[in-house]
Scaffold this motif. Structure first.
Motif, short mmCIF file in Angstrom:
data_model
loop_
_atom_site.label_atom_id
_atom_site.label_comp_id
_atom_site.label_asym_id
_atom_site.label_seq_id
_atom_site.Cartn_x
_atom_site.Cartn_y
_atom_site.Cartn_z
N ALA A 212 0.84 -1.21 0.00
CA ALA A 212 0.00 0.00 0.00
C ALA A 212 0.87 1.25 0.00
N ILE A 213 1.94 1.22 0.76
CA ILE A 213 2.85 2.35 0.83
C ILE A 213 3.61 2.49 -0.49
N LEU A 214 4.10 1.38 -1.01
CA LEU A 214 4.83 1.41 -2.28
C LEU A 214 3.95 1.94 -3.40
N SER A 215 2.69 1.54 -3.43
CA SER A 215 1.77 1.97 -4.47
C SER A 215 1.63 3.48 -4.53
N VAL A 216 1.37 4.10 -3.37
CA VAL A 216 1.20 5.56 -3.33
C VAL A 216 2.52 6.27 -3.62
N ALA A 217 3.63 5.71 -3.15
CA ALA A 217 4.93 6.32 -3.43
C ALA A 217 5.20 6.36 -4.93
N LEU A 218 4.87 5.28 -5.64
CA LEU A 218 5.08 5.26 -7.09
C LEU A 218 4.19 6.27 -7.80
N LEU A 219 2.94 6.39 -7.35
CA LEU A 219 2.06 7.39 -7.95
C LEU A 219 2.58 8.80 -7.70
N TYR A 220 2.99 9.07 -6.48
CA TYR A 220 3.50 10.40 -6.14
C TYR A 220 4.72 10.74 -6.98
N LEU A 221 5.61 9.79 -7.11
CA LEU A 221 6.81 10.01 -7.93
C LEU A 221 6.42 10.21 -9.39
N GLY A 222 5.42 9.48 -9.85
CA GLY A 222 4.99 9.61 -11.24
C GLY A 222 4.34 10.93 -11.57
N LEU A 223 3.77 11.59 -10.56
CA LEU A 223 3.13 12.89 -10.78
C LEU A 223 4.06 14.07 -10.54
N ASP A 224 5.28 13.78 -10.19
CA ASP A 224 6.19 14.81 -9.69
C ASP A 224 6.42 15.95 -10.68
N LYS A 225 6.61 15.64 -11.96
CA LYS A 225 6.98 16.66 -12.94
C LYS A 225 5.94 16.85 -14.04
N LEU A 226 4.82 16.16 -13.96
CA LEU A 226 3.86 16.19 -15.06
C LEU A 226 3.01 17.45 -15.07
N GLY A 227 2.60 17.84 -16.28
CA GLY A 227 1.61 18.90 -16.42
C GLY A 227 0.22 18.39 -16.11
N ILE B 121 8.88 8.68 2.15
CA ILE B 121 9.89 7.75 1.60
C ILE B 121 10.50 8.31 0.32
N VAL B 122 9.66 8.90 -0.53
CA VAL B 122 10.18 9.52 -1.75
C VAL B 122 11.18 10.61 -1.41
N TYR B 123 10.89 11.37 -0.38
CA TYR B 123 11.77 12.49 -0.02
C TYR B 123 13.01 12.05 0.74
N THR B 124 13.08 10.81 1.20
CA THR B 124 14.32 10.36 1.82
C THR B 124 15.46 10.31 0.80
N TYR B 125 15.10 10.20 -0.47
CA TYR B 125 16.12 10.20 -1.54
C TYR B 125 16.57 11.63 -1.85
N GLN B 126 15.60 12.56 -1.91
CA GLN B 126 15.93 13.93 -2.28
C GLN B 126 16.31 14.79 -1.08
N HIS B 127 15.62 14.56 0.03
CA HIS B 127 15.86 15.35 1.25
C HIS B 127 15.94 14.37 2.41
N ARG B 128 17.08 13.76 2.58
CA ARG B 128 17.21 12.61 3.48
C ARG B 128 16.80 12.94 4.92
N ILE B 129 17.24 14.07 5.43
CA ILE B 129 16.95 14.41 6.82
C ILE B 129 15.46 14.64 7.02
N LEU B 130 14.84 15.41 6.11
CA LEU B 130 13.42 15.71 6.22
C LEU B 130 12.59 14.43 6.11
N GLY B 131 12.89 13.61 5.10
CA GLY B 131 12.12 12.39 4.90
C GLY B 131 12.26 11.42 6.06
N THR B 132 13.47 11.22 6.53
CA THR B 132 13.70 10.29 7.64
C THR B 132 13.04 10.77 8.92
N ALA B 133 13.15 12.06 9.19
CA ALA B 133 12.54 12.62 10.40
C ALA B 133 11.02 12.47 10.36
#
Length: 502
Positions: free
Chosen positions: A35-50, A181-193
């Motif tokens: 369930a978590i992986l599913s939403v993470a993939l959708l969020y990542l997929g919408l990141d740069k789209l118009g 989880i997506v932001y642990t890659y881009q902003h490790r401290i913020l995502g982990t916290a």
């Protein structure tokens, strides 16, 4: 840029697969981390789209979810609606594709109004948007409150959130987790916290007991007749069905409460008075309460009569209840003047019910109140909370024969488990062909009957007292929170877009 964040058919296919992961996180698969992986993939997929690409991406995600998780409707259309396989397949495809439309606003609102350059706001606003649209889906056009993200956690530590804020609070936390989880890659401290804060605050809640016993345990006897759906409304088989439920019941040891499932008596209550009087007299001699599902033909204030899907209680139990949340096409036909007669599916037996009134008394057994939910009603979180708050025991009766040998009945059972957790009360689930079960206040199935067998489920339930925070306040605190988060994200995004346009 990863492939999933680009426009194109490959990324849409990944979104389709991502949506189907939610189904795998639910019963009977129970792979809840998906369930978590599913939403993470959708969020990542919408990141740069118009806007347009984001709308298409979110539709494909929803299509994957409903095609994998709700295609059991094919059984009802083909097997019981007598539609040929090709027509049933087309109608099922249209059904799941139509449900996927609920996800288009997610892509549009995110890309057009809510996505900002602030990672902290994005984490919370996307989760708020997810839950807002789950709530909307459970309301719009009577709602389809099925396959919510939070149902995946009936056996995880996050189930402790349900008595606090219901299944939607769990959905919110899961969506928060996914974006963090997506932001642990881009902003490790913020995502982990954020992840640590979410889970450290959530998991201890499972140890809290919000309710306490109000009396000694009640012994329960739930009869599962396993009547084939094709014969259920056959007048030539009526005597067989009535005799079957009577004989299966009187062959059992005494119980405090005897339960028959939805429309176990498949004729109007006024026609069954003699039969019911005999069963109730026997139950009274046993010092038992008796509850059965039964259709009712009742007049309104003008004197005109209508059919209702109902529950009646007798012997030591008392009360009647009329179903309020009806199943489209199964119990009423939208646009029936246009659809009646086109195919058998639009003319199913007993598909002309009216909803019962909103203000109804609960059933009772001596001094204990029983909240009744007929089939589909148990999947509405806030509706169920309103009745549960007045009760000591929860009861849901159903006829899941419509689902056949699909995953539908197992999903239905999981939603009943969530209602027990939210309310901190025992749930009795009595069905025609399974899955009949007794569920404790932690959502654990204590005992259950096998599917597709004529059998009797026996066991004990404990009446409970006290209100969980969710029963007390329903979803209002969560609605206020997500409204604040969405409004804040909207204002920030508007300010950000003005800045970059200069």
């Amino acid at each position: 840029m990863p492939i999933i964040s680009r426009a194109g058919w490959l990324a849409h296919f990944i979104a389709f697969i991502s949506g189907s992961l939610i189904t795998l996180s639910l019963a009977p698969f129970n792979l809840w981390p998906l369930a978590i992986l599913s939403v993470a993939l959708l969020y990542l997929g919408l990141d740069k789209l118009g806007q347009r690409a984001a709308m298409a991406r979110s539709w494909w995600f929803g299509f994957g979810l409903f095609a994998s998780g709700a295609s059991w409707v094919y059984v009802s259309i083909h097997q019981f609606g007598s539609a040929p396989p090709i027509l049933a397949g087309i109608l099922t495809l249209l059904f799941v594709a139509g449900l996927a439309l609920f996800f288009i606003p997610l892509g549009y609102l995110w890309a057009r109004w809510l996505r900002t350059n602030n990672a902290f706001f994005n984490i919370f606003s996307f989760a708020a948007l997810w839950v807002a649209l789950e709530i909307f889906r459970g309301w719009f056009l009577t709602g389809f409150p099925w396959l919510y993200l939070g149902y995946s956690q009936t056996s995880s530590l996050l189930r402790g959130l349900a008595p606090l804020g219901g299944v939607w609070l769990i959905s919110f936390v899961l969506a928060l987790t996914a974006t963090a989880i997506v932001y642990t890659y881009q902003h490790r401290i913020l995502g982990t916290a954020t992840l640590c804060l979410i889970w450290l605050a959530s998991t201890p809640l499972v140890l809290i007991n919000w309710t306490t016993p109000s009396s000694k345990p009640l012994s329960v006897l739930a009869v599962q007749g396993n009547i084939d759906q094709n014969m259920k409304w056959d007048s030539y088989r009526l005597s067989y069905q009535l005799a079957l439920y009577r004989d299966m019941t009187i062959a059992q040891p005494r119980a405090d409460l005897i339960i028959w499932p939805e429309t176990a008596v498949p004729i109007n209550k006024d026609r069954a008075e003699v039969y019911l009087a005999g069963i109730q007299a026997w139950a009274l001699r046993q010092e038992s309460g008796f509850i059965t599902g039964i259709p009712m033909l009742l007049p309104d204030e003008t004197g005109k009569t209508y059919y209702y899907n109902g529950v009646t209680a007798g012997a030591l139990a008392q009360g009647d209840y009329l179903k309020q949340k009806l199943v489209p096409f199964g119990e009423y036909v939208p646009l029936q003047d246009s659809l009646r007669g086109l195919i058998d599916f639009f003319d199913l037996p007993m598909s002309d019910f009216r909803p019962g009134p909103k203000e109804q008394s609960l059933l009772s057994l001596k001094d204990q109140k029983i909240a009744p939910f007929i089939c589909y009603e148990v999947v509405y979180p806030d509706f169920a909370a309103g009745l549960s708050a007045q009760s000591n025991v929860l009861l849901t009766i159903s006829n899941d024969a419509w689902f056949g040998e699909s995953i539908g009945p197992i999903q239905h059972l999981q939603m009943a488990q969530m209602r027990a957790i939210e309310a901190g009360r025992w749930m009795i689930r009595s069905t025609n062909n399974g899955i009949s079960a007794l569920i404790d206040p932690q959502g654990k199935v204590i005992t259950q009957a096998p599917q597709f067998e004529q059998t009797v489920l026996t066991g004990n339930v404990i009446p409970m007292q006290g209100l969980t925070p969710y029963l007390r306040f329903k979803s209002w605190p969560l609605l206020i929170l997500i409204s604040f988060l969405l409004a804040s994200a909207f204002l920030l995004a508007k300010k950000y877009k003005k800045t970059i346009s200069r």
